[in-house]
Design an enzyme around this catalytic site. Structure first.
Site, mmCIF file in Angstrom:
data_model
loop_
_atom_site.group_PDB
_atom_site.id
_atom_site.type_symbol
_atom_site.label_atom_id
_atom_site.label_comp_id
_atom_site.label_asym_id
_atom_site.label_seq_id
_atom_site.Cartn_x
_atom_site.Cartn_y
_atom_site.Cartn_z
ATOM 1 N N ARG A 77 -9.457 1.142 8.781
ATOM 2 C CA ARG A 77 -9.092 0.063 9.255
ATOM 3 C C ARG A 77 -10.061 -0.875 10.024
ATOM 4 O O ARG A 77 -9.795 -2.031 10.400
ATOM 5 C CB ARG A 77 -7.806 0.444 10.360
ATOM 6 C CG ARG A 77 -6.463 0.032 10.339
ATOM 7 C CD ARG A 77 -5.688 -0.541 9.219
ATOM 8 N NE ARG A 77 -4.640 -1.082 9.693
ATOM 9 C CZ ARG A 77 -3.446 -0.411 9.377
ATOM 10 N NH1 ARG A 77 -3.331 0.505 8.632
ATOM 11 N NH2 ARG A 77 -2.209 -1.100 9.782
ATOM 12 N N ARG A 129 11.820 -5.571 4.654
ATOM 13 C CA ARG A 129 11.508 -3.758 4.280
ATOM 14 C C ARG A 129 12.600 -3.216 4.994
ATOM 15 O O ARG A 129 12.848 -3.332 6.376
ATOM 16 C CB ARG A 129 10.178 -3.645 4.845
ATOM 17 C CG ARG A 129 9.965 -2.288 4.697
ATOM 18 C CD ARG A 129 8.540 -1.922 4.754
ATOM 19 N NE ARG A 129 7.765 -2.409 6.140
ATOM 20 C CZ ARG A 129 6.458 -2.276 6.305
ATOM 21 N NH1 ARG A 129 5.839 -1.768 5.543
ATOM 22 N NH2 ARG A 129 6.004 -2.625 7.630
ATOM 23 N N ARG A 166 11.597 -1.151 10.839
ATOM 24 C CA ARG A 166 10.274 -1.093 11.581
ATOM 25 C C ARG A 166 10.201 -2.060 12.674
ATOM 26 O O ARG A 166 10.678 -3.062 12.725
ATOM 27 C CB ARG A 166 9.003 -0.830 10.965
ATOM 28 C CG ARG A 166 8.819 0.561 10.249
ATOM 29 C CD ARG A 166 7.416 0.475 9.330
ATOM 30 N NE ARG A 166 6.447 -0.202 9.746
ATOM 31 C CZ ARG A 166 5.239 -0.287 9.170
ATOM 32 N NH1 ARG A 166 5.149 0.392 8.073
ATOM 33 N NH2 ARG A 166 4.437 -0.744 9.702
ATOM 34 N N ARG A 203 -0.150 -8.687 13.531
ATOM 35 C CA ARG A 203 -0.896 -7.829 12.447
ATOM 36 C C ARG A 203 -1.724 -8.338 11.504
ATOM 37 O O ARG A 203 -2.632 -7.864 11.178
ATOM 38 C CB ARG A 203 0.315 -6.794 11.664
ATOM 39 C CG ARG A 203 0.947 -6.113 12.731
ATOM 40 C CD ARG A 203 2.300 -5.367 12.231
ATOM 41 N NE ARG A 203 2.160 -4.784 11.065
ATOM 42 C CZ ARG A 203 3.367 -4.701 10.210
ATOM 43 N NH1 ARG A 203 4.443 -5.163 10.698
ATOM 44 N NH2 ARG A 203 3.109 -4.067 9.131
ATOM 45 N N LYS A 213 0.887 -1.039 -0.023
ATOM 46 C CA LYS A 213 0.242 0.142 0.080
ATOM 47 C C LYS A 213 0.725 1.185 0.003
ATOM 48 O O LYS A 213 0.586 2.390 -0.840
ATOM 49 C CB LYS A 213 -0.862 -0.190 1.181
ATOM 50 C CG LYS A 213 -1.773 -1.184 1.384
ATOM 51 C CD LYS A 213 -2.762 -1.096 2.607
ATOM 52 C CE LYS A 213 -1.904 -1.228 3.936
ATOM 53 N NZ LYS A 213 -1.215 -2.398 4.342
HETATM 54 P P1 AP5 Z 1 4.888 -1.687 1.851
HETATM 55 O O1 AP5 Z 1 4.458 -0.684 0.790
HETATM 56 O O2 AP5 Z 1 5.342 -1.091 2.762
HETATM 57 O O3 AP5 Z 1 3.347 -2.475 2.515
HETATM 58 P P2 AP5 Z 1 2.273 -1.695 3.215
HETATM 59 O O4 AP5 Z 1 1.052 -2.505 2.637
HETATM 60 O O5 AP5 Z 1 2.072 -0.325 3.241
HETATM 61 O O6 AP5 Z 1 2.599 -2.312 4.588
HETATM 62 P P3 AP5 Z 1 2.589 -1.854 5.991
HETATM 63 O O7 AP5 Z 1 3.385 -2.707 6.928
HETATM 64 O O8 AP5 Z 1 3.271 -0.275 6.086
HETATM 65 O O9 AP5 Z 1 1.121 -1.725 6.192
HETATM 66 P P4 AP5 Z 1 0.633 -1.922 7.600
HETATM 67 O O10 AP5 Z 1 -0.901 -1.876 7.129
HETATM 68 O O11 AP5 Z 1 0.790 -2.943 8.378
HETATM 69 O O12 AP5 Z 1 1.243 -0.840 8.159
HETATM 70 P P5 AP5 Z 1 0.864 0.897 8.682
HETATM 71 O O13 AP5 Z 1 2.228 1.721 8.778
HETATM 72 O O14 AP5 Z 1 -0.245 1.176 7.956
HETATM 73 O O15 AP5 Z 1 5.563 -2.824 1.089
HETATM 74 C C1 AP5 Z 1 6.280 -3.760 2.270
HETATM 75 C C2 AP5 Z 1 7.669 -4.427 1.727
HETATM 76 O O16 AP5 Z 1 7.340 -5.118 0.363
HETATM 77 C C3 AP5 Z 1 8.371 -3.210 1.100
HETATM 78 O O17 AP5 Z 1 9.750 -3.827 1.667
HETATM 79 C C4 AP5 Z 1 8.477 -2.935 -0.328
HETATM 80 O O18 AP5 Z 1 9.684 -2.740 -0.889
HETATM 81 C C5 AP5 Z 1 8.167 -4.558 -0.708
HETATM 82 N N1 AP5 Z 1 7.196 -4.854 -1.886
HETATM 83 C C6 AP5 Z 1 6.207 -3.813 -2.150
HETATM 84 N N2 AP5 Z 1 5.661 -3.961 -3.169
HETATM 85 C C7 AP5 Z 1 6.411 -5.038 -3.823
HETATM 86 C C8 AP5 Z 1 6.059 -6.023 -4.817
HETATM 87 N N3 AP5 Z 1 5.160 -5.920 -5.791
HETATM 88 N N4 AP5 Z 1 6.862 -7.252 -5.031
HETATM 89 C C9 AP5 Z 1 7.988 -7.426 -4.023
HETATM 90 N N5 AP5 Z 1 8.124 -6.576 -3.006
HETATM 91 C C10 AP5 Z 1 7.253 -5.599 -2.837
HETATM 92 O O19 AP5 Z 1 0.400 0.793 10.250
HETATM 93 C C11 AP5 Z 1 1.409 0.424 11.201
HETATM 94 C C12 AP5 Z 1 0.762 0.324 12.586
HETATM 95 O O20 AP5 Z 1 0.118 1.921 12.883
HETATM 96 C C13 AP5 Z 1 -0.654 -0.232 12.790
HETATM 97 O O21 AP5 Z 1 -0.238 -1.984 13.173
HETATM 98 C C14 AP5 Z 1 -1.338 0.334 13.776
HETATM 99 O O22 AP5 Z 1 -0.780 0.321 15.178
HETATM 100 C C15 AP5 Z 1 -1.329 1.893 13.453
HETATM 101 N N6 AP5 Z 1 -2.205 2.435 12.677
HETATM 102 C C16 AP5 Z 1 -1.936 2.763 11.221
HETATM 103 N N7 AP5 Z 1 -3.175 3.059 10.621
HETATM 104 C C17 AP5 Z 1 -4.075 2.948 11.768
HETATM 105 C C18 AP5 Z 1 -5.702 3.033 11.787
HETATM 106 N N8 AP5 Z 1 -6.385 3.487 10.799
HETATM 107 N N9 AP5 Z 1 -6.348 2.731 12.866
HETATM 108 C C19 AP5 Z 1 -5.808 2.485 13.849
HETATM 109 N N10 AP5 Z 1 -4.164 2.150 13.989
HETATM 110 C C20 AP5 Z 1 -3.646 2.468 12.861
#
Ligand code: AP5
Length: 219
Positions: free
Chosen positions: A88, A127, A160, A171, A13
């Site tokens: 979420r 990552r 991270r 997660r 994402k």
């Molecule tokens: P990446 O693009 O970083 O993936 P992502 O889907 O953004 O993954 P996240 O782990 O950031 O999502 P998340 O939803 O768990 O975390 P968030 O920060 O929102 O890609 C991942 C890896 O794959 C990278 O190394 C990339 O290079 C690689 N990659 C990408 N595309 C590829 C491909 N096609 N092929 C191969 N490799 C590829 O949330 C973190 C925390 O914040 C949550 O756990 C929660 O505690 C809090 N939080 C955030 N939002 C909320 C909310 N709305 N409500 C409550 N708590 C929240």
């Protein structure tokens, strides 16, 4: 274009939101990035969010919703935005509907990125992120030009806290229980577009752009 990206942790994402936001000239609004900036800045919001993030749990809705409301009211979001990581759960989705109605607007599309869980674990364990510009890399699939350094900033990349395998598994459980129901929620409202998030980053971007263009043409 007002779009939401939904998908499990590691679906790509953040990677896709960064590329698409730049191509569409609209801001990427990532709740995870905003929380992480507050944690590293030591703000009150960061202190509230940190314990939940480290466990891989969702930060409470009242904290998250207020933060998103403020962010979407800013001028740069008036012409559109890409939401990454929000909503979420169904309660957040309902709040988003209210926030947008108050701003006299609505969503154009919710893009679901689909990928299997074993692939997610491989992606997240490799990552690395830039502390300056937020750009995301993968040690094997999308490495920086110089090992361990950001292509844009030259800053040292970091891993991270929540990318340890047991936290990744938790997660994923949180995603299945709380976030996956959004797929049905938005499908019922005619807003869902699902794409495979496998293959290269460029291939996924091409699918995402086609889905967004179709949604723009239909709305
Ligand atoms: P990446 O693009 O970083 O993936 P992502 O889907 O953004 O993954 P996240 O782990 O950031 O999502 P998340 O939803 O768990 O975390 P968030 O920060 O929102 O890609 C991942 C890896 O794959 C990278 O190394 C990339 O290079 C690689 N990659 C990408 N595309 C590829 C491909 N096609 N092929 C191969 N490799 C590829 O949330 C973190 C925390 O914040 C949550 O756990 C929660 O505690 C809090 N939080 C955030 N939002 C909320 C909310 N709305 N409500 C409550 N708590 C929240």
């Amino acid at each position: 274009m007002r779009a939401v990206l939904v998908g499990p942790p590691g679906a790509g994402k953040g990677t896709q939101a960064q590329i698409l936001a730049s191509e569409l000239s609209i801001p990427k609004v990532s709740t995870g990035d905003i929380f992480r900036a507050n944690v590293s800045g030591g703000t009150e919001l960061g202190k509230k969010a940190k314990e939940y993030m480290d466990r891989g749990d969702l930060v409470p809705d009242e904290v998250t919703n207020a933060m998103v409301k403020d962010r979407l009211a800013r001028d740069d979001a008036a012409a559109g935005f890409l939401l990454d990581g929000f909503p979420r759960n169904v309660a957040q989705a309902e709040t988003l509907g209210t926030i947008l109605a108050d701003l006299d607007t609505s969503l154009d599309v919710v893009l679901e990125l689909r990928v299997d869980e074993e692939e997610v674990v491989k992606r997240l364990s490799g990552r690395r992120s830039c502390p300056e510009c937020g750009r995301v890399y993968h040690v094997e699939y999308d490495p920086p030009n110089a090992e361990g350094r950001c292509d844009n900033e030259g800053a040292e990349l970091y891993q991270r806290e929540d990318d340890r395998e047991e936290t990744i598994r938790h997660r994923l459980e949180v995603y299945r229980e709380q976030t996956a129901p959004l797929v049905e929620f938005y499908a019922a409202r005619g807003l869902l577009a699902t794409i495979a998030a496998t293959g290269s980053v460029e291939e996924v971007t091409a699918r995402a752009k086609a889905a967004i263009e179709k949604a723009g043409a239909d709305s």
